[in-house]
Design a protein around this motif. Structure first.
Motif, PDB file in Angstrom:
ATOM      1  N   SER A 350       8.467 -13.839 -73.443  1.00  0.00           N
ATOM      2  CA  SER A 350       9.486 -14.154 -72.437  1.00  0.00           C
ATOM      3  C   SER A 350       9.732 -15.646 -72.351  1.00  0.00           C
ATOM      4  N   SER A 354      13.129 -17.874 -73.266  1.00  0.00           N
ATOM      5  CA  SER A 354      13.815 -18.629 -72.211  1.00  0.00           C
ATOM      6  C   SER A 354      13.947 -20.114 -72.532  1.00  0.00           C
ATOM      7  N   LEU A 389      19.262 -13.361 -67.138  1.00  0.00           N
ATOM      8  CA  LEU A 389      18.235 -12.330 -67.168  1.00  0.00           C
ATOM      9  C   LEU A 389      18.628 -11.199 -68.118  1.00  0.00           C
ATOM     10  N   VAL A 390      19.903 -10.813 -68.116  1.00  0.00           N
ATOM     11  CA  VAL A 390      20.364  -9.734 -68.988  1.00  0.00           C
ATOM     12  C   VAL A 390      20.160 -10.102 -70.453  1.00  0.00           C
ATOM     13  N   GLN A 392      17.975 -12.214 -71.693  1.00  0.00           N
ATOM     14  CA  GLN A 392      16.552 -12.199 -71.991  1.00  0.00           C
ATOM     15  C   GLN A 392      16.042 -10.769 -72.157  1.00  0.00           C
ATOM     16  N   GLN A 393      16.514  -9.863 -71.316  1.00  0.00           N
ATOM     17  CA  GLN A 393      16.097  -8.470 -71.420  1.00  0.00           C
ATOM     18  C   GLN A 393      16.561  -7.858 -72.745  1.00  0.00           C
ATOM     19  N   GLU A 394      17.792  -8.180 -73.136  1.00  0.00           N
ATOM     20  CA  GLU A 394      18.316  -7.668 -74.401  1.00  0.00           C
ATOM     21  C   GLU A 394      17.479  -8.160 -75.577  1.00  0.00           C
ATOM     22  N   PHE A 396      14.369  -9.202 -75.522  1.00  0.00           N
ATOM     23  CA  PHE A 396      13.028  -8.616 -75.474  1.00  0.00           C
ATOM     24  C   PHE A 396      13.062  -7.164 -75.955  1.00  0.00           C
ATOM     25  N   GLU A 397      14.100  -6.431 -75.567  1.00  0.00           N
ATOM     26  CA  GLU A 397      14.244  -5.044 -75.997  1.00  0.00           C
ATOM     27  C   GLU A 397      14.366  -4.966 -77.522  1.00  0.00           C
TER      28      GLU A 397
END
Length: 448
Positions: A350, A354, A389-390, A392-394, A396-397
């Motif tokens: 993470s 970032s 945040l979106v 970063q989530q993408e 990480f996924e």
């Protein structure tokens, strides 16, 4: 459709008659009276057919066939034989000859055999091209890493431009991999076996710039002991990579422009003009036309360099590639330093995602090496950037799915069980992140 034919026969009347028949039938014909001369002038991957007499002084047709088979086993060779040579010609066909024609032969028989041979040659060369392109794509995927759409586009552009004889300008921030892209343009083109000469324009003192680029004769200036070949002359036949081209002194820009236009150079202290053949790939961080408007760069040179332009995305604009790149650099560093590469935790990943990475790929590679040395912890050292945040989530996924595919070698059922997602959801996410199951298959696996 290919139409090139080489005729080898020591009898002038036969050579002339065959040449006339074939030329009138639309073929491109080259004739030789001796096999040795044919071999000496035969280009690599000749796109045509060899038509050769069997009995000739010196090297005969069978010896020529053996030499041609050693160079290219798929090159069609049609032998011209006398009546007594038919059994010999049949044996030659077992050894790789495409066909034989018994003298005297009709034009129709000759044309029919040639057309069939040329069709076969076209298929062979097309197949070779496809295999070569697939090999290039595979090697390039392993060199310019990244599954982001921008990197996929960049790899396609590199493959398209590498064989073309045009100058290329590479735009990108410091550390984004401009020299690696330049190297790929060279390695995947027709100049790959010739020199690749890299010149950092910002690292050469202005008084020495001309001598570095163009070379000098003995005594051309104080301290010029002996003749020295410059970078441009040394790269003859190959590629010159001019990094940080915006730093080139204006006086040298004029001379470089002349080299591009005339393909000739003169060493310092010499009046002799030397012809050179080089492809120029330049790299810059700022827009050269902006530099030209500010009076720091010649506009005409900017246009000469920018026949084709490649733009390298900064790492912050392709964050989905960060996990793959960090893992790659970690493995490289671990192997070089004889240490183990630790697996990143979710928190560490993470923080990597970032960070803004102002030093781009170079900074990421440095961070990976420092982690292997135990000097940095990505979770502690990476600084938060401005990514949503979106996003970063993408990223990480994408990393989680890619890692699972790698661990299970493309076994979709195992990935579904580990990630606890249904098949349809997994397929949609893989498509969105540009992940293709076949890229992770172990050798010998069958699709599921």
């Amino acid at each position: 459709m290919l139409n090139s034919v080489i005729v080898v026969d020591d009898e002038a009347p036969i050579r002339e008659a065959v040449e006339q028949w074939l030329t009138l039938s639309g073929f491109t014909v080259q004739v030789f009276s001796r096999a040795e001369a044919c071999l000496a002038q035969l280009p690599d991957a000749f796109p045509g057919v060899i038509l050769s007499d069997v009995r000739m002084p010196g090297m005969d047709g069978l010896q020529l066939l053996a030499e041609l088979q050693a160079k290219d086993r798929d090159l069609p060779v049609i032998l011209l034989t006398g009546h007594g040579d038919v059994p010999m010609a049949v044996d030659a066909m077992r050894d790789g000859a495409y066909d034989f024609l018994e003298k005297p032969f009709t034009p129709e028989r000759l044309l029919g055999s040639l057309r069939r041979a040329l069709e076969k040659r076209a298929l062979v060369l097309d197949n070779r091209t496809l295999h070569e392109q697939a090999d290039h794509r595979s090697r390039l995927d392993a060199t310019l890493l990244g599954m982001s759409l921008t990197m996929q586009t960049l790899r396609r552009q590199v493959l398209d431009l590498s064989p073309l004889p045009v100058n290329v300008l590479i735009r990108g921030e410091t550390g984004s991999g401009k020299e690696m892209v330049a190297r790929c343009l060279h390695d995947f083109g027709s100049r790959a076996d010739k020199p690749f000469v890299a010149v950092n324009c910002a690292a050469i003192p202005e008084p020495l710039f001309e001598a570095e680029l163009f070379g000098h004769e003995s005594g051309a200036f104080t301290g010029a002991q002996g003749k020295r070949v410059g970078k441009l002359e040394f790269a003859h036949g190959g590629t010159v990579f001019l990094d940080e081209i915006e730093s080139m002194p204006l006086a040298q820009q004029v001379k470089l422009l002349r080299v591009i236009q005339e393909r000739r150079i003169e060493r310092l202290g010499s009046n002799q003009s030397i012809e050179i053949d080089v492809r120029i790939i330049a790299a810059t961080k700022p827009d050269l036309l902006d530099e030209a408007r500010a009076g720091r760069f010649r506009e005409d040179l900017a246009y000469r360099l920018n026949i084709a332009e490649l733009r390298l995305p900064p790492l912050r604009d392709r964050r989905e590639d960060i996990p793959m790149l960090f893992s790659h650099f970690s493995r490289q560093a671990a192997q070089r330093l004889a240490r183990s590469a630790p697996v990143l935790s979710g928190a560490q990943l993470s923080h990597l995602l970032s960070h803004d990475w102002p030093g781009n790929v170079r900074e990421l590679a440095n961070a990976a090496e420092r982690q292997i040395l135990g000097l940095d912890n990505p979770a502690a050292e990476a600084l938060p950037g401005g990514q949503s945040l979106v996003a970063q989530q993408e990223a990480f996924e994408a990393h989680c799915i890619r890692s699972a595919l790698q661990r299970h070698r493309g076994d979709i059922k195992a990935v579904m069980n580990e990630l606890q997602v249904p098949r349809r959801t997994l397929n949609e996410k893989m498509q969105r992140h540009g992940l293709v199951r076949e890229d992770f298959l172990a050798e010998g696996n069958s699709p599921r």
